[in-house]
Scaffold this active site. Sequence first.
Site: not given
Ligand code: NCD
Length: 329
Positions: A52-53, A82, A103, A131
């Site tokens: 999703r993100t 590397k 991320r 997040h």
């Molecule tokens: C979450 C995350 O990556 O922190 N997912 C997201 O970004 N929608 C929640 C999760 O991984 O459980």
Amino acid sequence: MKHIISARQFDRPQVERVLADAALMEAVLQGSPSDRLRGRVMAALFFEPSTRTRLSFETAMLRLGGSVISTENAREFSSAIKGESLEDTIAVVSGYADVIVLRHHEIGAAARAASISRVPVLSAGDGAGEHPTQALLDLYSILAEVGRLDDITVVLVGDLLYGRTVHSLLVLLALFSNVRVICCSPEQTPLPQDLADYAVQRGVQITCEQDLGRAVAEADVVYQTRVQKERFEDVEAYRAAASRYVIDAAILAKMKAGAALLHPLPRAGEIAVEVDRDPRAAYFRQSHRGVPLRMALLDNVLQDGLRPLTGRRPISVDATATARPGVIG
Ligand code: NCD
């Protein structure tokens, strides 16, 4: 230059403005294709899995006429394998792109990246830390589903220790008035004390409840989360925590009629599929709102001040009511 690395950097007016802009972006999505960010490049650097993100950020950039370069699974497929440091990767990529969405598996990685980067860094999650863009999207969903952000009771369920979305959400909820939070977490994954203290100091009333049925009966919002398997060293502890709180039809029956059930997704069994048909099950609608919300953020960090949104005004409590088709070119 604006980075988005923590929910703690926002005050209430800034949050309200992002939510109002996201509502305006819903109108952009319905209109003819936008070129607001034409010629701009977003780099998506993902060192941890994401559906999703990453895809909603990429969609957001494309919907605004921009372009995307992307490293999925950067831990294996970028020069990290590397031995390249995050700092070096950011120093290089910030010479290619106008904005970096990052991320990473380590707490604090987004802040480290921001201290090096020549372009805005938007955190898409840093380990078990924060997040922030998910939390903004969660607030946007609460507003859309429940109609307000003040005077609400939110039940946080599941992994409150490692769940970074919950950490950022609680920080943002603390900006609003008369917020009551009920924590319903397995004993293995309690809410970190410093975070509880942060929210309480800002007026949030926090209680813990072991009985999920009793907790959800009070809720305007039930925010269920996945137990973060990848952060556990002990498989047995993970199993015990993961099976503790499941929302099924019986739990749903105890929720108020106008309440909303949210989840950042992915789910791994903690919401039964039978619940999906209920109108209070809002998690798929919530996931779709990632696109307009991230459009608003990208627009804000890349374009604001050059060609401002027209029709912008301070948010009303109902942000979605401010969406007026055709006001953004
Ligand atoms: C979450 C995350 O990556 O922190 N997912 C997201 O970004 N929608 C929640 C999760 O991984 O459980």
